[in-house]
Design a protein around this motif. Structure first.
Motif, PDB file in Angstrom:
ATOM      1  N   LEU A 200       0.857  -1.197   0.000  1.00  0.00           N
ATOM      2  CA  LEU A 200       0.000   0.000   0.000  1.00  0.00           C
ATOM      3  C   LEU A 200       0.886   1.237   0.000  1.00  0.00           C
ATOM      4  O   LEU A 200       1.710   1.393   0.895  1.00  0.00           O
ATOM      5  CB  LEU A 200      -0.761  -0.040   1.332  1.00  0.00           C
ATOM      6  N   HIS A 201       0.753   2.086  -1.011  1.00  0.00           N
ATOM      7  CA  HIS A 201       1.529   3.332  -0.954  1.00  0.00           C
ATOM      8  C   HIS A 201       0.934   4.478  -1.757  1.00  0.00           C
ATOM      9  O   HIS A 201       1.501   5.560  -1.797  1.00  0.00           O
ATOM     10  CB  HIS A 201       2.959   3.084  -1.428  1.00  0.00           C
ATOM     11  N   ARG A 202      -0.204   4.247  -2.453  1.00  0.00           N
ATOM     12  CA  ARG A 202      -0.785   5.337  -3.259  1.00  0.00           C
ATOM     13  C   ARG A 202      -1.200   6.488  -2.363  1.00  0.00           C
ATOM     14  O   ARG A 202      -1.895   6.261  -1.361  1.00  0.00           O
ATOM     15  CB  ARG A 202      -2.046   4.879  -3.989  1.00  0.00           C
ATOM     16  N   PRO A 203      -0.841   7.719  -2.747  1.00  0.00           N
ATOM     17  CA  PRO A 203      -1.299   8.884  -1.978  1.00  0.00           C
ATOM     18  C   PRO A 203      -2.809   8.850  -1.741  1.00  0.00           C
ATOM     19  O   PRO A 203      -3.280   9.179  -0.645  1.00  0.00           O
ATOM     20  CB  PRO A 203      -0.900  10.072  -2.866  1.00  0.00           C
ATOM     21  N   SER A 204      -3.592   8.417  -2.731  1.00  0.00           N
ATOM     22  CA  SER A 204      -5.060   8.419  -2.582  1.00  0.00           C
ATOM     23  C   SER A 204      -5.520   7.464  -1.481  1.00  0.00           C
ATOM     24  O   SER A 204      -6.612   7.618  -0.928  1.00  0.00           O
ATOM     25  CB  SER A 204      -5.730   8.047  -3.909  1.00  0.00           C
ATOM     26  N   ASN A 205      -4.704   6.473  -1.142  1.00  0.00           N
ATOM     27  CA  ASN A 205      -5.056   5.548  -0.065  1.00  0.00           C
ATOM     28  C   ASN A 205      -4.420   5.906   1.265  1.00  0.00           C
ATOM     29  O   ASN A 205      -5.043   5.731   2.306  1.00  0.00           O
ATOM     30  CB  ASN A 205      -4.626   4.111  -0.422  1.00  0.00           C
ATOM     31  N   VAL A 206      -3.173   6.367   1.214  1.00  0.00           N
ATOM     32  CA  VAL A 206      -2.445   6.479   2.490  1.00  0.00           C
ATOM     33  C   VAL A 206      -2.253   7.903   2.989  1.00  0.00           C
ATOM     34  O   VAL A 206      -1.935   8.095   4.162  1.00  0.00           O
ATOM     35  CB  VAL A 206      -1.065   5.751   2.433  1.00  0.00           C
ATOM     36  N   ASP A 207      -2.449   8.894   2.117  1.00  0.00           N
ATOM     37  CA  ASP A 207      -2.159  10.264   2.572  1.00  0.00           C
ATOM     38  C   ASP A 207      -3.297  10.891   3.370  1.00  0.00           C
ATOM     39  O   ASP A 207      -3.099  11.903   4.041  1.00  0.00           O
ATOM     40  CB  ASP A 207      -1.781  11.170   1.390  1.00  0.00           C
ATOM     41  N   GLY A 208      -4.492  10.287   3.300  1.00  0.00           N
ATOM     42  CA  GLY A 208      -5.617  10.804   4.094  1.00  0.00           C
ATOM     43  C   GLY A 208      -5.824   9.913   5.315  1.00  0.00           C
ATOM     44  O   GLY A 208      -5.839   8.679   5.198  1.00  0.00           O
ATOM     45  N   SER A 209      -5.998  10.536   6.476  1.00  0.00           N
ATOM     46  CA  SER A 209      -6.115   9.766   7.717  1.00  0.00           C
ATOM     47  C   SER A 209      -7.295   8.789   7.671  1.00  0.00           C
ATOM     48  O   SER A 209      -7.169   7.619   8.029  1.00  0.00           O
ATOM     49  CB  SER A 209      -6.266  10.734   8.894  1.00  0.00           C
ATOM     50  N   GLU A 210      -8.458   9.270   7.177  1.00  0.00           N
ATOM     51  CA  GLU A 210      -9.669   8.429   7.183  1.00  0.00           C
ATOM     52  C   GLU A 210      -9.524   7.234   6.251  1.00  0.00           C
ATOM     53  O   GLU A 210      -9.875   6.104   6.602  1.00  0.00           O
ATOM     54  CB  GLU A 210     -10.897   9.261   6.775  1.00  0.00           C
ATOM     55  N   SER A 211      -9.031   7.503   5.019  1.00  0.00           N
ATOM     56  CA  SER A 211      -8.939   6.390   4.065  1.00  0.00           C
ATOM     57  C   SER A 211      -7.918   5.357   4.559  1.00  0.00           C
ATOM     58  O   SER A 211      -8.163   4.143   4.478  1.00  0.00           O
ATOM     59  CB  SER A 211      -8.608   6.870   2.651  1.00  0.00           C
ATOM     60  N   LEU A 212      -6.816   5.818   5.125  1.00  0.00           N
ATOM     61  CA  LEU A 212      -5.823   4.863   5.621  1.00  0.00           C
ATOM     62  C   LEU A 212      -6.382   4.050   6.791  1.00  0.00           C
ATOM     63  O   LEU A 212      -6.205   2.824   6.849  1.00  0.00           O
ATOM     64  CB  LEU A 212      -4.540   5.606   6.026  1.00  0.00           C
ATOM     65  N   LYS A 213      -7.105   4.736   7.679  1.00  0.00           N
ATOM     66  CA  LYS A 213      -7.681   4.035   8.830  1.00  0.00           C
ATOM     67  C   LYS A 213      -8.673   2.969   8.365  1.00  0.00           C
ATOM     68  O   LYS A 213      -8.661   1.823   8.839  1.00  0.00           O
ATOM     69  CB  LYS A 213      -8.387   5.070   9.713  1.00  0.00           C
ATOM     70  N   PHE A 230       2.547  -7.670   5.631  1.00  0.00           N
ATOM     71  CA  PHE A 230       2.476  -6.321   5.071  1.00  0.00           C
ATOM     72  C   PHE A 230       3.847  -5.629   5.166  1.00  0.00           C
ATOM     73  O   PHE A 230       4.158  -5.010   6.176  1.00  0.00           O
ATOM     74  CB  PHE A 230       1.401  -5.563   5.872  1.00  0.00           C
ATOM     75  N   PRO A 231       4.665  -5.740   4.089  1.00  0.00           N
ATOM     76  CA  PRO A 231       5.903  -4.957   4.060  1.00  0.00           C
ATOM     77  C   PRO A 231       5.525  -3.496   3.775  1.00  0.00           C
ATOM     78  O   PRO A 231       4.874  -3.204   2.775  1.00  0.00           O
ATOM     79  CB  PRO A 231       6.685  -5.548   2.883  1.00  0.00           C
ATOM     80  N   VAL A 232       5.947  -2.606   4.668  1.00  0.00           N
ATOM     81  CA  VAL A 232       5.386  -1.242   4.623  1.00  0.00           C
ATOM     82  C   VAL A 232       6.320  -0.269   3.892  1.00  0.00           C
ATOM     83  O   VAL A 232       7.484  -0.104   4.258  1.00  0.00           O
ATOM     84  CB  VAL A 232       5.099  -0.735   6.053  1.00  0.00           C
ATOM     85  N   HIS A 233       5.771   0.367   2.866  1.00  0.00           N
ATOM     86  CA  HIS A 233       6.476   1.395   2.099  1.00  0.00           C
ATOM     87  C   HIS A 233       6.768   2.593   3.020  1.00  0.00           C
ATOM     88  O   HIS A 233       5.955   2.914   3.887  1.00  0.00           O
ATOM     89  CB  HIS A 233       5.554   1.809   0.947  1.00  0.00           C
ATOM     90  N   PRO A 234       7.910   3.275   2.818  1.00  0.00           N
ATOM     91  CA  PRO A 234       8.252   4.392   3.716  1.00  0.00           C
ATOM     92  C   PRO A 234       7.161   5.470   3.794  1.00  0.00           C
ATOM     93  O   PRO A 234       6.908   6.028   4.868  1.00  0.00           O
ATOM     94  CB  PRO A 234       9.534   4.973   3.122  1.00  0.00           C
ATOM     95  N   ARG A 235       6.530   5.764   2.668  1.00  0.00           N
ATOM     96  CA  ARG A 235       5.466   6.777   2.691  1.00  0.00           C
ATOM     97  C   ARG A 235       4.351   6.351   3.659  1.00  0.00           C
ATOM     98  O   ARG A 235       3.862   7.129   4.472  1.00  0.00           O
ATOM     99  CB  ARG A 235       4.881   6.947   1.281  1.00  0.00           C
ATOM    100  N   THR A 236       3.980   5.075   3.577  1.00  0.00           N
ATOM    101  CA  THR A 236       2.884   4.545   4.388  1.00  0.00           C
ATOM    102  C   THR A 236       3.282   4.490   5.862  1.00  0.00           C
ATOM    103  O   THR A 236       2.491   4.828   6.744  1.00  0.00           O
ATOM    104  CB  THR A 236       2.486   3.152   3.854  1.00  0.00           C
ATOM    105  N   ARG A 237       4.513   4.085   6.111  1.00  0.00           N
ATOM    106  CA  ARG A 237       4.988   4.019   7.498  1.00  0.00           C
ATOM    107  C   ARG A 237       4.928   5.407   8.146  1.00  0.00           C
ATOM    108  O   ARG A 237       4.474   5.580   9.270  1.00  0.00           O
ATOM    109  CB  ARG A 237       6.426   3.468   7.542  1.00  0.00           C
ATOM    110  N   GLN A 238       5.355   6.397   7.368  1.00  0.00           N
ATOM    111  CA  GLN A 238       5.305   7.785   7.891  1.00  0.00           C
ATOM    112  C   GLN A 238       3.879   8.200   8.232  1.00  0.00           C
ATOM    113  O   GLN A 238       3.615   8.815   9.258  1.00  0.00           O
ATOM    114  CB  GLN A 238       5.826   8.765   6.841  1.00  0.00           C
ATOM    115  N   ARG A 239       2.957   7.869   7.335  1.00  0.00           N
ATOM    116  CA  ARG A 239       1.560   8.290   7.545  1.00  0.00           C
ATOM    117  C   ARG A 239       0.947   7.572   8.752  1.00  0.00           C
ATOM    118  O   ARG A 239       0.226   8.184   9.528  1.00  0.00           O
ATOM    119  CB  ARG A 239       0.717   8.000   6.303  1.00  0.00           C
ATOM    120  N   ILE A 240       1.231   6.272   8.883  1.00  0.00           N
ATOM    121  CA  ILE A 240       0.679   5.520  10.018  1.00  0.00           C
ATOM    122  C   ILE A 240       1.144   6.181  11.317  1.00  0.00           C
ATOM    123  O   ILE A 240       0.355   6.412  12.240  1.00  0.00           O
ATOM    124  CB  ILE A 240       1.100   4.025   9.958  1.00  0.00           C
ATOM    125  N   ALA A 241       2.423   6.543  11.364  1.00  0.00           N
ATOM    126  CA  ALA A 241       2.963   7.172  12.574  1.00  0.00           C
ATOM    127  C   ALA A 241       2.342   8.559  12.785  1.00  0.00           C
ATOM    128  O   ALA A 241       1.884   8.899  13.882  1.00  0.00           O
ATOM    129  CB  ALA A 241       4.479   7.269  12.459  1.00  0.00           C
TER     130      ALA A 241
END
Ligand code: UD1
Length: 355
Positions: A200-213, A230-241
């Motif tokens: 998972l790393h698309r901005p449309s999925n991971v850059d918004g808090s609600e969609s990622l949650k 789930f190997p986590v892409h750096p962009r996604t790891r940053q957003r989760i944090a």
């Protein structure tokens, strides 16, 4: 003939490796490899060069991360002097990342012929940065190397002259075919017996808090029937944090090297992804793929492959997953020319052109 290849981001590496190899085998071709540095470090870049047995880059522009405008501009200004100095006959660019478009623009403006590997794919979704990169790169390219018939049709409908289009097949599958036997030897220990593999790393999925949650909650639900790796892409790891989200029941890891990822992918019950390339790899491997996007630029993976587009619809994901778990999985066939020899066809085409 002098061919200069430009790579920058993780999905470029497995596409460039077979072309470098095939041109090398052709002989009498000078090759230069430029890495823009869009992706960097051991697990996003270096390990791919060693596993894919690629030569180390002759030049690394060391650009790194930034906004789209900054990154694109930085690649362009650092690449221009390299191109002025090296003056190749062809610049080959791969896929649809910012490095692809930036390098194509520089080469086209210097009057150097551009070949685009993986040309003609269209999602028709202008909110995707990659769609802009694809359209601009194809408009600039002199040689358009396409993976499938739909790509040719897209280009023709945009007015690209047919003689510029070369259907060579899927070059990323070349790397897969070559390294699948190596991946088969990766030990199974340490991973669950039956699992869903997630990327998972698309901005449309991971850059918004609600969609990622929402997506993370769906994945946690899946753990009731399958383990989730789930190997986590750096962009996604940053957003989760950043958003303070939780995903405790999932087996999270750092991004994986190519061969280890391929081993996991080929043994998965199902892959859940928003990547482009993984939709294609799963179709080749015959592994069901559920794509968390509302569209795909790779429709052949849906029409004849194992891919199902589920969007961000949790119910659809649940239904499709239940089908997989109950043994009612989508089967598919491998598209024509996804046969491990696309790189050779690209090399042969380049070799046949006057330079
Ligand atoms: C890029 C591509 C995308 C591709 C993906 C594959 C564009 C527009 N996007 O997205 O098409 O599917 O690569 O991985 O070109 N970061 C690191 N280490 C790295 C690289 C990035 O930590 O080696 C972090 C940085 O904080 C960066 C963020 O990840 O800001 C996003 O990286 P970026 O290259 O901008 O886009 P990707 O999401 O990786």
């Amino acid at each position: 003939m002098h061919v200069l290849h430009v790579v920058g981001a993780r999905p470029n590496f497995m596409k460039a490796a077979p072309v470098l190899r095939a041109l090398g085998n052709l002989g009498q071709t000078k090759q230069t490899l430029v890495h823009t540095g869009q992706h960097y470090g051991a697990n996003m870049s270096d390990v791919f060069f060693s596993q894919l047995e690629m030569p180390l880059p002759d030049v690394n522009l060391g650009v790194g991360s930034g906004s789209h405008a900054w990154q694109t501009a930085e690649i362009m200004s650092r690449f221009e002097p390299v191109l002025l100095e090296r003056r190749p006959d062809f610049v080959l660019v791969y896929g649809d990342v910012n490095s692809t478009m930036a390098a194509a623009l520089v080469a086209a403006k210097l009057g150097i012929r551009v070949g685009h590997v993986e040309a003609g794919l269209r999602s028709f979704d202008w909110t995707m940065p990659e769609e802009i990169n694809r359209v601009v790169t194809d408009r600039l390219a002199d040689l358009l190397f396409t993976p499938s018939e739909d790509a040719d049709a897209n280009l023709e409908s945009e007015g690209v002259r047919p003689e510029k289009i070369h259907r060579v097949g899927n070059v990323m599958i070349d790397s897969l075919v070559r390294l699948l036997p190596v991946a088969a030897k990766v030990p199974k220990n340490g991973f669950p017996e039956r699992y869903a593999l997630v990327t998972l790393h698309r901005p449309s999925n991971v850059d918004g808090s609600e969609s990622l949650k929402n997506i993370l909650q769906s994945l946690v639900e899946i753990t009731e029937s399958l383990d989730v790796v789930f190997p986590v892409h750096p962009r996604t790891r940053q957003r989760i944090a950043e958003f303070g989200h939780h995903a405790e029941k999932l087996h999270l890891s750092e991004p994986l090297p190519y061969i280890e990822f391929l081993a996991l992918e080929s043994r998965a019950e199902v892959v859940i992804t928003d990547s482009g390339g993984i939709q294609e790899e799963t179709t080749f491997l015959g592994v069901p793929c559920l794509t968390i996007r509302s569209n795909t630029e790779r429709p052949v993976t849906v029409s004849i492959g194992t891919n199902v587009i589920v969007g961000q619809d949790r119910e659809k994901l649940r239904v499709e997953l239940a089908k997989v778990v109950s043994g009612n999985r989508k089967t598919g066939t491998v598209p024509p020319l996804w046969d491990g020899h696309a790189g050779e066809r690209i090399a042969a085409t380049l070799g046949s052109i006057e330079h």
